[in-house]
Design a protein around this motif. Sequence first.
Motif, PDB file in Angstrom:
ATOM      1  N   SER A  75       0.792  -1.235   0.000  1.00 55.78           N
ATOM      2  CA  SER A  75       0.000   0.000   0.000  1.00 55.78           C
ATOM      3  C   SER A  75       0.817   1.274   0.000  1.00 55.78           C
ATOM      4  O   SER A  75       1.957   1.312   0.460  1.00 55.78           O
ATOM      5  CB  SER A  75      -0.898   0.031   1.233  1.00 55.78           C
ATOM      6  N   ASP A  76       0.182   2.351  -0.516  1.00 56.19           N
ATOM      7  CA  ASP A  76       0.655   3.710  -0.253  1.00 56.19           C
ATOM      8  C   ASP A  76       0.084   4.176   1.081  1.00 56.19           C
ATOM      9  O   ASP A  76       0.740   4.854   1.854  1.00 56.19           O
ATOM     10  CB  ASP A  76       0.185   4.667  -1.352  1.00 56.19           C
ATOM     11  N   THR A  77      -1.162   3.820   1.307  1.00 54.45           N
ATOM     12  CA  THR A  77      -1.849   4.237   2.523  1.00 54.45           C
ATOM     13  C   THR A  77      -2.595   3.038   3.096  1.00 54.45           C
ATOM     14  O   THR A  77      -3.217   2.287   2.355  1.00 54.45           O
ATOM     15  CB  THR A  77      -2.868   5.353   2.218  1.00 54.45           C
ATOM     16  N   ILE A  78      -2.517   2.889   4.410  1.00 54.16           N
ATOM     17  CA  ILE A  78      -3.258   1.816   5.076  1.00 54.16           C
ATOM     18  C   ILE A  78      -4.340   2.441   5.939  1.00 54.16           C
ATOM     19  O   ILE A  78      -4.094   3.414   6.649  1.00 54.16           O
ATOM     20  CB  ILE A  78      -2.324   0.953   5.956  1.00 54.16           C
ATOM     21  N   VAL A  79      -5.543   1.913   5.835  1.00 54.01           N
ATOM     22  CA  VAL A  79      -6.633   2.338   6.701  1.00 54.01           C
ATOM     23  C   VAL A  79      -6.929   1.158   7.614  1.00 54.01           C
ATOM     24  O   VAL A  79      -7.418   0.129   7.163  1.00 54.01           O
ATOM     25  CB  VAL A  79      -7.883   2.693   5.870  1.00 54.01           C
ATOM     26  N   VAL A  80      -6.574   1.288   8.887  1.00 52.56           N
ATOM     27  CA  VAL A  80      -6.808   0.189   9.821  1.00 52.56           C
ATOM     28  C   VAL A  80      -8.206   0.336  10.405  1.00 52.56           C
ATOM     29  O   VAL A  80      -8.567   1.403  10.901  1.00 52.56           O
ATOM     30  CB  VAL A  80      -5.767   0.184  10.968  1.00 52.56           C
ATOM     31  N   MET A  81      -8.991  -0.709  10.289  1.00 49.67           N
ATOM     32  CA  MET A  81     -10.363  -0.647  10.786  1.00 49.67           C
ATOM     33  C   MET A  81     -10.585  -1.707  11.846  1.00 49.67           C
ATOM     34  O   MET A  81      -9.969  -2.769  11.839  1.00 49.67           O
ATOM     35  CB  MET A  81     -11.352  -0.884   9.636  1.00 49.67           C
ATOM     36  N   LYS A  82     -11.497  -1.380  12.762  1.00 51.33           N
ATOM     37  CA  LYS A  82     -11.908  -2.367  13.748  1.00 51.33           C
ATOM     38  C   LYS A  82     -13.329  -2.031  14.138  1.00 51.33           C
ATOM     39  O   LYS A  82     -13.630  -0.873  14.422  1.00 51.33           O
ATOM     40  CB  LYS A  82     -11.004  -2.274  14.979  1.00 51.33           C
ATOM     41  N   ASP A  83     -14.184  -3.044  14.082  1.00 47.51           N
ATOM     42  CA  ASP A  83     -15.512  -2.853  14.624  1.00 47.51           C
ATOM     43  C   ASP A  83     -16.275  -1.703  13.952  1.00 47.51           C
ATOM     44  O   ASP A  83     -16.970  -0.941  14.603  1.00 47.51           O
ATOM     45  CB  ASP A  83     -15.357  -2.543  16.121  1.00 47.51           C
ATOM     46  N   GLY A  84     -16.080  -1.546  12.642  1.00 43.29           N
ATOM     47  CA  GLY A  84     -16.817  -0.528  11.920  1.00 43.29           C
ATOM     48  C   GLY A  84     -16.264   0.870  12.047  1.00 43.29           C
ATOM     49  O   GLY A  84     -16.860   1.827  11.547  1.00 43.29           O
ATOM     50  N   GLU A  85     -15.123   0.997  12.739  1.00 39.89           N
ATOM     51  CA  GLU A  85     -14.540   2.325  12.887  1.00 39.89           C
ATOM     52  C   GLU A  85     -13.105   2.333  12.367  1.00 39.89           C
ATOM     53  O   GLU A  85     -12.403   1.325  12.436  1.00 39.89           O
ATOM     54  CB  GLU A  85     -14.530   2.734  14.368  1.00 39.89           C
ATOM     55  N   ILE A  86     -12.697   3.512  11.861  1.00 38.79           N
ATOM     56  CA  ILE A  86     -11.319   3.642  11.413  1.00 38.79           C
ATOM     57  C   ILE A  86     -10.446   3.895  12.638  1.00 38.79           C
ATOM     58  O   ILE A  86     -10.722   4.780  13.443  1.00 38.79           O
ATOM     59  CB  ILE A  86     -11.183   4.793  10.397  1.00 38.79           C
TER      60      ILE A  86
END
Lengths: 485, 267
Positions: free
Chosen positions: A223-234
């Motif tokens: 990736s260039d950018t990672i969006v870490v998500m958990k439980d429906g939230e960033i």
Amino acid sequence: MDDKIIEIKNVCKSYSDKPVVKNISLSIRRGEFVTLLGPSGCGKTTTLRMIAGFEQPTSGTILFNGEDITLLPPHKRNINTVFQKYALFPHLNVFGNIAFGLKMKTIPDGEPTVDKRGNRVQKMRHLTKAEIKDKVNAALKMVDLEDYGHRAVNSLSGGQQQRVAIARALVNEPQVLLLDEPLGALDLKMRKDMQLELMQMHSQLGITFVYVTHDQEEALTMSDTIVVMKDGEIQQIGTPTKVYDEPANAFVADFIGESNILSGTMVRDCCVDISGHKFECVDKGFKYNEPIDVIVRPEDINIVPVNDKQCLIEADVLSCVFKGDHYQVTALTHGDERNEIIIHDNVEVNVGDVIGLYIKPFDFHIMHKSRLINEVEGEMHDKNVVSFCGGRFECVSDIPDNAPVRVKVDFDDVELTDDEEDGTIGATIISAIYKGSYWQYIVRTDTYYDFFVDNDYEWSIGDRVGIKIAPDKLQIEEVRREDEE
Amino acid sequence: MKNKPKFKFRLTRRAFAYPYMIFMLLFVVVPLVIILINAFLDDNKQFTFQNFVEFFSDAGGGLTVLGNSLVIGLVTTLICLVIGYPVAYFLAKYHASSRVFVLLFILPMWVNFLIRTLSTKALFMQLNVPLGMGTVLFGMVYNYLPYMILPLHTTLVSIDHSYIEAAEDLGADKMTVFLKTVLPLSLSGIVSGVTMTFIPAISTFAISEILSSSKIFLFGDAINMHFSKTTNSLGVGSVMSLVMLLLVILSNVAVNLTSKDEEVSAL
């Protein structure tokens, strides 16, 4: 840089009142390789499906090139998807699959003309057979399957099907390519090869990739950018380096790479106290004696002789495993409260050895705790009985019946029972993080309240447990209804 | 003497199949062989090809009846398909409450078909509808519609939703999605629905007789007549039965061929 191709604004999605995506906002730049990363059930696939148009947000908007596409059906979006299980049409051969989108595509035919009323009219036409053939062959060439056009899709291996799926999406020249765990079904070596190929395609084509995966290594690699998500939230948005080196919270640190997560307090600026030992660090601006989480990556811990002046703390070696390019050492620190630490170093030690540990000040990553105490709204049911989260708990309180109350419980005062029936209420473990000497669980009740629980015993994510709380551990405050007066 | 009998009956799992095998032998294989023999015998039990000659030269109108039956069978199947496909499609698409609806469509199958047909006739008489081709077709469609809907529904329900999404994703509107993915993917269901309707429709005998007051004569009726005591032409009846059997086998081979294709593509 303000060249945003996709903007997701305050998007929520729930299925029959169960929230899956909770108020997500995210912008994706043109040409970027963005990865949505998180454990299963974190809402990453739902987010992708909303971008593709298969799902419509419960609220919020999605912009594509500045235009609102929130309610636009998928076939009108210039976005294509590579599906998790490829979804290649079994009744068509490889050529037919790739040509599927092209056969429906219309392109401008000649110069726009002006009709009698003076409107500009653009004639559209379908692609000719020869054009389709050229494009399909070019796509096949791109994925190294030149002579496979006539083959039945089911006669191909998993990796080849994967390539056909990618060719089928890319042949339509989308502005954005969505990939839903595309490498999940491949074996390790094939996955590594495909990762590199996908990265090559991304840089050659210059289009935007949005990639969904639960594999943190894949995310860090590509990736260039990672969006870490958990439980429906960033949880965090950042470059791979930033997400790895400066995780925003204990969850991100635990999910991405291996890490030691410990509880501590900030004694003063640049000094953290972990289980009675004080360490020098570089973080400032925390409140004095604020309880915090400390994260130390295993490879940032160095093993030194006990009598070395660098030695910060002594520890007993519990195990030492050779991992190819390093040894993974598990050690138990000395002191009143002993913590289990994982170390990656290239010296071999023996079980039972006493070793010294050295950690550079800037390798202590200090972060605020996401919650200090469980706090939930409830109601007095009877004298000494309070009801919250769908259960009635005994308590010590003389607040009158039916009064609304706020109930507070410390993390380590919530007891978990193996048998759901033994607890006052039932709940599901949704997160488990090891903190050196105990586990910190997030336990979700059936009324969707999340309890943070510190516990010595080990449960797995998804286990059903019972929740019990001792009457004297419930701190109850009456809530004054201000709006009534 | 130590010689024990060599055959000793042991209760293995295979033994449980014997009663059925004996039943099949007595009531399926033996009658078939008798029919086969009868087809080559004349009234004096002498070997002859006369029965075949008689049938295929259309001397007794047998071939015409077969033609009529095939046409009526085809029309019935077509009407069942046209009515049944949309029903099966919507039942599969909105499958939340469909179990009850599927049941509603299957419910007529629970009533004996003679009773059903007789009551249909009674209804038509009550409403002063003249009995004839129209009423026969109605009766046929009414009787065989569930056999069309069931296999179609099963196939349509099992189509992976991701194919539909993939088609939408590639730019297909609702109509194109249906024509280019759902329809071809439900082909095996169409074939088995068509066979399950067509085979019984061409071999039926009571429906046409009852709903047309014996005016319309189908292949099943013809066979029935040949075996009845009054005419006593077992030979021709046997030939017709063999022709029927051949048609059934051919239809089944066709189904197997398409479903095999399906299996290969499902791998």
